[in-house]
Design a protein around this motif. Sequence first.
Motif, short mmCIF file in Angstrom:
data_model
loop_
_atom_site.label_atom_id
_atom_site.label_comp_id
_atom_site.label_asym_id
_atom_site.label_seq_id
_atom_site.Cartn_x
_atom_site.Cartn_y
_atom_site.Cartn_z
N LYS A 79 -12.31 -2.15 -12.13
CA LYS A 79 -12.56 -3.43 -12.83
C LYS A 79 -11.32 -4.30 -12.86
CE LYS A 79 -16.56 -2.15 -15.46
NZ LYS A 79 -16.99 -1.50 -16.67
N GLY A 80 -10.28 -3.89 -12.15
CA GLY A 80 -9.04 -4.66 -12.15
C GLY A 80 -9.04 -5.72 -11.06
N LYS A 81 -7.84 -6.09 -10.64
CA LYS A 81 -7.69 -7.21 -9.71
C LYS A 81 -7.41 -6.70 -8.30
CE LYS A 81 -6.65 -11.77 -9.36
NZ LYS A 81 -7.85 -12.52 -9.22
N ARG A 82 -8.26 -7.14 -7.37
CA ARG A 82 -8.06 -6.79 -5.95
C ARG A 82 -8.02 -8.08 -5.14
NH1 ARG A 82 -11.80 -6.21 -1.41
NH2 ARG A 82 -13.37 -7.05 -2.82
N TYR A 83 -7.15 -8.08 -4.14
CA TYR A 83 -7.11 -9.24 -3.24
C TYR A 83 -7.59 -8.77 -1.88
CZ TYR A 83 -3.98 -10.97 -6.85
OH TYR A 83 -3.45 -11.36 -8.05
N ASP A 84 -8.56 -9.46 -1.34
CA ASP A 84 -9.01 -9.15 0.03
C ASP A 84 -8.09 -9.93 0.97
OD1 ASP A 84 -10.17 -8.74 2.42
OD2 ASP A 84 -12.09 -9.67 1.95
N ALA A 85 -6.91 -9.37 1.19
CA ALA A 85 -5.91 -10.09 1.97
C ALA A 85 -6.19 -10.04 3.47
CB ALA A 85 -4.52 -9.55 1.66
N GLY B 114 0.82 -1.21 0.00
CA GLY B 114 0.00 0.00 0.00
C GLY B 114 0.86 1.26 0.00
N VAL B 115 1.92 1.25 0.80
CA VAL B 115 2.80 2.44 0.88
C VAL B 115 3.47 2.65 -0.48
CG1 VAL B 115 4.88 3.39 1.97
CG2 VAL B 115 3.12 2.32 3.39
N GLU B 116 3.92 1.57 -1.11
CA GLU B 116 4.56 1.72 -2.43
C GLU B 116 3.56 2.24 -3.46
OE1 GLU B 116 6.31 -2.13 -3.17
OE2 GLU B 116 8.12 -1.62 -2.04
N GLU B 117 2.31 1.78 -3.35
CA GLU B 117 1.26 2.25 -4.28
C GLU B 117 1.06 3.75 -4.10
OE1 GLU B 117 -2.41 0.07 -3.70
OE2 GLU B 117 -3.57 1.63 -4.69
N ASN C 137 -25.12 -3.85 -5.81
CA ASN C 137 -24.01 -4.77 -5.49
C ASN C 137 -22.67 -4.06 -5.65
OD1 ASN C 137 -23.84 -4.59 -8.24
ND2 ASN C 137 -23.44 -6.76 -8.57
N MET C 138 -22.71 -2.72 -5.59
CA MET C 138 -21.46 -1.96 -5.72
C MET C 138 -20.89 -1.69 -4.33
SD MET C 138 -21.65 0.53 -8.94
CE MET C 138 -23.28 1.13 -8.68
N ALA C 139 -19.80 -2.39 -4.05
CA ALA C 139 -19.19 -2.34 -2.72
C ALA C 139 -18.05 -1.33 -2.69
CB ALA C 139 -18.65 -3.72 -2.37
N ILE C 140 -17.89 -0.71 -1.53
CA ILE C 140 -16.75 0.20 -1.34
C ILE C 140 -15.53 -0.68 -1.05
CG2 ILE C 140 -15.79 2.06 0.08
CD1 ILE C 140 -18.74 2.70 0.93
N ILE C 141 -14.45 -0.44 -1.78
CA ILE C 141 -13.21 -1.17 -1.48
C ILE C 141 -12.19 -0.18 -0.91
CG2 ILE C 141 -13.68 -3.06 -3.07
CD1 ILE C 141 -11.70 -1.67 -5.02
N GLY C 142 -11.05 -0.73 -0.45
CA GLY C 142 -10.19 0.07 0.41
C GLY C 142 -9.34 1.18 -0.17
N VAL D 243 -7.23 7.53 1.60
CA VAL D 243 -7.22 6.51 2.65
C VAL D 243 -6.94 5.19 1.96
CG1 VAL D 243 -8.64 5.22 4.31
CG2 VAL D 243 -8.83 7.72 4.18
N ILE D 244 -6.00 4.45 2.50
CA ILE D 244 -5.65 3.14 1.94
C ILE D 244 -5.83 2.08 3.01
CG2 ILE D 244 -3.77 1.76 0.94
CD1 ILE D 244 -2.74 4.24 -0.41
N LEU D 245 -6.68 1.12 2.73
CA LEU D 245 -6.83 -0.01 3.65
C LEU D 245 -5.87 -1.09 3.15
CD1 LEU D 245 -10.72 -0.14 4.09
CD2 LEU D 245 -9.05 1.35 5.19
N SER D 246 -4.82 -1.33 3.94
CA SER D 246 -3.73 -2.12 3.37
C SER D 246 -4.07 -3.59 3.18
CB SER D 246 -2.46 -1.95 4.19
OG SER D 246 -2.68 -2.29 5.52
N ASP D 247 -5.18 -4.05 3.74
CA ASP D 247 -5.51 -5.46 3.46
C ASP D 247 -6.29 -5.63 2.16
OD1 ASP D 247 -7.84 -4.47 4.51
OD2 ASP D 247 -7.90 -5.82 6.24
N ASP D 248 -6.64 -4.53 1.51
CA ASP D 248 -7.14 -4.60 0.14
C ASP D 248 -5.94 -4.36 -0.76
OD1 ASP D 248 -9.82 -5.26 0.05
OD2 ASP D 248 -10.51 -3.20 0.30
N ILE D 249 -5.41 -5.42 -1.33
CA ILE D 249 -4.22 -5.25 -2.17
C ILE D 249 -4.64 -5.15 -3.63
CG2 ILE D 249 -2.05 -6.33 -2.91
CD1 ILE D 249 -1.68 -7.27 -0.11
N ILE D 250 -4.21 -4.07 -4.26
CA ILE D 250 -4.54 -3.85 -5.67
C ILE D 250 -3.36 -4.34 -6.50
CG2 ILE D 250 -5.10 -2.07 -7.42
CD1 ILE D 250 -7.30 -2.44 -5.24
N ASP D 251 -3.68 -5.09 -7.53
CA ASP D 251 -2.63 -5.62 -8.38
C ASP D 251 -1.70 -4.49 -8.83
OD1 ASP D 251 -2.55 -8.36 -10.34
OD2 ASP D 251 -1.32 -6.63 -10.87
N THR D 252 -0.40 -4.78 -8.78
CA THR D 252 0.57 -3.72 -9.08
C THR D 252 0.49 -3.22 -10.53
OG1 THR D 252 2.12 -5.57 -9.21
CG2 THR D 252 2.31 -4.17 -7.29
#
Length: 292
Positions: free
Chosen positions: A249-255, A42-45, A200-205, A128-137
Amino acid sequence: MPDIIRKAVFPAAGLGTRFLPATKASPKEMLPIVDKPMIQYGVEEAVSCGLREIVIVTGKHKRNIEDHFDYAFELEHKLRKSGKHTLLEEINRLCRVNIAYIRQGYALGLGHAISCARPCVNNEPFAVILSDDIIDTDDTLLKDMVSLYKKLKAPILALERVPRQAVHRYGVIDGTPVGKGVYRLNGVVEKPAPERAPSNMAIIGRYILTPDIFDILAKAKPGKGGEIQLTDAIGGLLKKRPVYGYLFKGKRYDAGDKLGYLKATVDFALRNPELAGPFRSFVLDAARGLKH
Ligand code: G1P
């Protein structure tokens, strides 16, 4: 108020109960995905989007987050002596990021964590970045949101379409499309039952917020789960000003979830130049083994 986003707030004071016992005495944010702790992604992003002032809201048992982003004299000395200069540069790169730490004494919820960052954010828009939502680099979600902010000058939430049966895990929006992937919000609800969800539109981190959220958070009452919810404060904000959503519409990981964490680990390992070959063979063999 400046119209560029320079600051990113990372709430990191949660108890990490979904990962117990691993998180009993260590922060969830420090769980590694291959060779970097979750929060480093998240910090690098943030830094790659030009957000060079980082605020991490920490709590008890979180001190090793601070150590991770700090210089480590003994280690540096050893790496230098053994000629491991690439590794040395790798571990020192993040120490040059400007990070402020604020303690959240009690874990009273995401909204409360954000309100703790007020003295560092002041009167500026911020991410705001929720670091457990990882967005594909390879994806540019935050970058796109930062550009969109320059046009809209209004809060923007990252959204993702999720299966109906999963809406109870997210803040969910009611919105009207106003542009390509952009929605103007009519309402938000935190973790609704599927039959009561407005969409069904959810807020992500990933959020871009404006500092007027702080006055709303200061008066916020506990919401879902007895916690001060950021979603409720956003609901208050959109009564006063337009708030937008940006559909990712990209790739997110709910880590923050064990399965999501494992998926992120496997995908990132498969793309790691050192590991990709042997790890791929291992995964394929393991999958074959399971079939028989
Ligand atoms: C938080 C927010 C929720 C949002 C989610 C995104 O929930 O409260 O609105 O949809 O992050 O990951 P948490 O995952 O902390 O329960």
